[in-house]
Motif scaffolding. Structure first.
Motif, short mmCIF file in Angstrom:
data_model
loop_
_atom_site.label_atom_id
_atom_site.label_comp_id
_atom_site.label_asym_id
_atom_site.label_seq_id
_atom_site.Cartn_x
_atom_site.Cartn_y
_atom_site.Cartn_z
N ILE A 137 3.15 -80.75 -41.30
CA ILE A 137 3.86 -79.36 -41.82
C ILE A 137 3.47 -78.26 -40.70
CG2 ILE A 137 3.07 -77.64 -43.41
CD1 ILE A 137 2.95 -79.77 -45.74
N LYS A 172 17.75 -81.53 -49.67
CA LYS A 172 17.61 -82.49 -50.85
C LYS A 172 17.47 -83.99 -50.39
CE LYS A 172 18.41 -79.67 -54.53
NZ LYS A 172 17.29 -79.01 -54.20
N GLY A 217 10.20 -88.45 -50.75
CA GLY A 217 9.88 -88.61 -52.27
C GLY A 217 9.92 -89.97 -52.32
N TYR A 218 10.85 -90.74 -52.09
CA TYR A 218 10.85 -92.08 -52.43
C TYR A 218 9.84 -92.88 -51.82
CZ TYR A 218 15.20 -92.21 -55.58
OH TYR A 218 15.99 -91.91 -56.49
N SER A 241 6.99 -91.72 -50.66
CA SER A 241 5.77 -91.38 -51.01
C SER A 241 5.31 -92.30 -52.46
CB SER A 241 5.34 -90.02 -51.20
OG SER A 241 5.58 -89.34 -52.31
N VAL A 242 6.35 -92.45 -53.33
CA VAL A 242 6.39 -93.12 -54.41
C VAL A 242 6.02 -94.55 -54.10
CG1 VAL A 242 7.58 -93.80 -56.79
CG2 VAL A 242 7.44 -91.51 -55.90
N ARG A 251 2.52 -95.06 -52.86
CA ARG A 251 1.44 -95.00 -53.63
C ARG A 251 1.37 -96.13 -54.53
NH1 ARG A 251 2.70 -90.25 -57.11
NH2 ARG A 251 2.52 -89.07 -55.28
N PHE A 309 21.21 -94.39 -52.75
CA PHE A 309 21.43 -93.74 -54.12
C PHE A 309 21.45 -92.28 -53.90
CE2 PHE A 309 19.54 -91.79 -58.05
CZ PHE A 309 20.44 -92.24 -58.78
N SER A 365 25.19 -89.14 -54.27
CA SER A 365 25.06 -87.77 -55.18
C SER A 365 26.35 -86.95 -54.53
CB SER A 365 24.04 -87.34 -54.93
OG SER A 365 23.75 -86.24 -55.86
N GLY A 395 9.12 -88.58 -56.82
CA GLY A 395 8.98 -88.48 -55.52
C GLY A 395 9.39 -86.94 -55.03
N TYR A 396 10.29 -86.53 -55.63
CA TYR A 396 10.61 -84.91 -55.47
C TYR A 396 9.24 -83.89 -55.83
CZ TYR A 396 15.57 -84.86 -54.13
OH TYR A 396 16.60 -85.29 -53.35
N SER A 439 6.06 -84.93 -55.68
CA SER A 439 5.08 -85.28 -55.04
C SER A 439 5.25 -84.66 -53.68
CB SER A 439 4.66 -86.67 -54.50
OG SER A 439 5.47 -87.51 -53.78
N VAL A 440 6.71 -84.46 -53.10
CA VAL A 440 7.06 -83.64 -51.81
C VAL A 440 6.74 -82.19 -52.10
CG1 VAL A 440 9.00 -82.84 -50.33
CG2 VAL A 440 8.66 -85.49 -50.90
N LYS A 469 3.50 -79.60 -50.47
CA LYS A 469 3.76 -78.63 -49.85
C LYS A 469 2.68 -77.20 -50.31
CE LYS A 469 8.69 -79.42 -48.70
NZ LYS A 469 9.90 -79.14 -49.08
N GLU A 496 13.22 -75.43 -58.12
CA GLU A 496 13.61 -76.63 -57.20
C GLU A 496 13.72 -77.89 -57.80
OE1 GLU A 496 11.34 -76.46 -53.47
OE2 GLU A 496 11.91 -74.55 -53.19
N GLU A 504 16.43 -78.24 -59.75
CA GLU A 504 17.82 -78.58 -58.84
C GLU A 504 17.71 -80.07 -58.40
OE1 GLU A 504 18.40 -74.33 -56.71
OE2 GLU A 504 18.61 -76.23 -55.59
N ASP A 505 16.53 -80.49 -58.10
CA ASP A 505 16.27 -81.78 -57.41
C ASP A 505 16.91 -82.82 -58.31
OD1 ASP A 505 15.37 -80.85 -55.02
OD2 ASP A 505 13.32 -81.04 -55.74
N PHE A 535 20.66 -82.90 -58.84
CA PHE A 535 20.97 -83.76 -57.72
C PHE A 535 21.06 -85.04 -57.75
CE2 PHE A 535 20.65 -85.39 -53.21
CZ PHE A 535 21.72 -85.18 -52.80
N LEU A 536 19.85 -85.88 -58.35
CA LEU A 536 19.69 -87.26 -58.51
C LEU A 536 20.68 -87.65 -59.72
CD1 LEU A 536 15.83 -87.45 -58.82
CD2 LEU A 536 17.00 -88.46 -57.00
#
Lengths: 201, 201
Positions: free
Chosen positions: A113, A153, A160-161, A163-164, A167, A193, A197, B160-161, B163-164, B168, B186, B189-190, B193-194
């Motif tokens: 970061i 996004k 995100g995917y 990190s899932v 984990r 996927f 979108s 995932g979103y 955890s991201v 932060k 957010e 919105e995420d 989007f999915l």
């Protein structure tokens, strides 16, 4: 982009093997040096600490990613197809990191970061993705959307995917090559996927 | 679903306030008891440890989620619209957890993965989402896809979103209500989007 010497490539490879096997926190610079038959002093000449090896490897991965992506972007494809390919290449370039990722601690995320070089890489990636989206909107392969926002996004969604998935790995009894291969295939699917979108249908 | 007594609701609320302020690891059962004017013994009568309070709060959140989602599912809407609403409700029900999530450690994720009651909740959620997708495929509001697989992608994508976003937050100097509100927006919105990934256009 920073150019790495062949010594530095060797060091990164050796360090990554150790990180992936024992977890970043349980590896010392002395062990990495020993794996390579180096003295610790010799190793410190190239990298001041473990984090700088990790960072150098991220930069190396990014170089490979941009190189591969630029090649595809020059081909006569629709914006959507280009976006699909870029997102797939990203997952492919991260392949070596998935085993390591299961151990990666917060300190390393903090590095991601705040580091200026890594931030420059994220900006470059974001720009590349947003530009493919803009192309796709123009050629009709992508629905009307805000390219900057969608690029964010997509990047966040991939992280995100990851990190899932990581984990889940973290709590697996054993991280076998087959488990990693499964994660890799899932990430490719997840990525497809996400891109879907904004696909014009 | 387990029914909670009003004492248990009070305990969960008090514990969450502390967890969110100081981080799960830095809170003791004695402090939670003190906040409520209870003796420690009284608290232990309701919950054997911090993890069981955390788990009870997850179950409470899930109850609210299912209740709200079932209501929407009974309305005469397209499958896609239902899917959109369910995913949104999920984010709304998680609202209290975002501040806590920034501190949530791996041990708690482990609880998520191995606990039988929580697993039952995940299965129920997965089934509910897959069923909305199947409806949408039938009524033409959702593209042809594998409902089970897409349900998993949607749930994992939301996690995932989250955890991201939470990562932060973890490195933010100060987690203000405004920061949390931004994260919440957010995530909404995420989520949209999915879902859009399987929308028939």
């Amino acid at each position: 982009m920073i150019d790495l010497t062949s010594e530095q490539h060797n060091i990164i490879d050796a360090a990554f093997k150790r990180f992936a096997k024992f977890g970043h926190e349980n590896v010392t610079m002395a062990q990495i040096a020993k794996d390579l038959g180096y003295t610790r002093t010799f190793l410190y000449y190239y990298f001041p600490d473990k984090e700088s090896i990790y960072k150098a490897s991220l930069i190396r991965r990014a170089s490979g990613y941009f190189l591969a992506a630029q090649k595809e972007l020059a081909r006569p494809l629709s914006g959507y197809k280009k976006l699909e390919i870029i997102m797939r290449i990203k997952i492919e370039c991260g392949r070596d990191f998935y085993r390591l990722g299961a151990y990666t601690n917060s300190m390393l995320y903090k590095l991601h970061i705040v580091d200026k070089d890594l931030q420059a890489i994220y900006k470059r990636e974001h720009k590349m993705i947003a530009s493919a989206i803009s192309e796709g909107i123009k050629d009709g392969s992508i629905i009307k959307c805000n390219p900057e926002k969608v690029a964010q996004k997509l990047v966040d969604g991939q992280h995100g995917y990851m990190s899932v998935g990581l984990r889940k790995l973290e709590f697996a009894d054993k991280i076998s090559p087959a488990t990693l291969e499964k994660l890799f295939k899932e990430l490719i699917e997840d990525s497809a996927f996400l891109v879907q979108s904004v696909k014009a249908r």
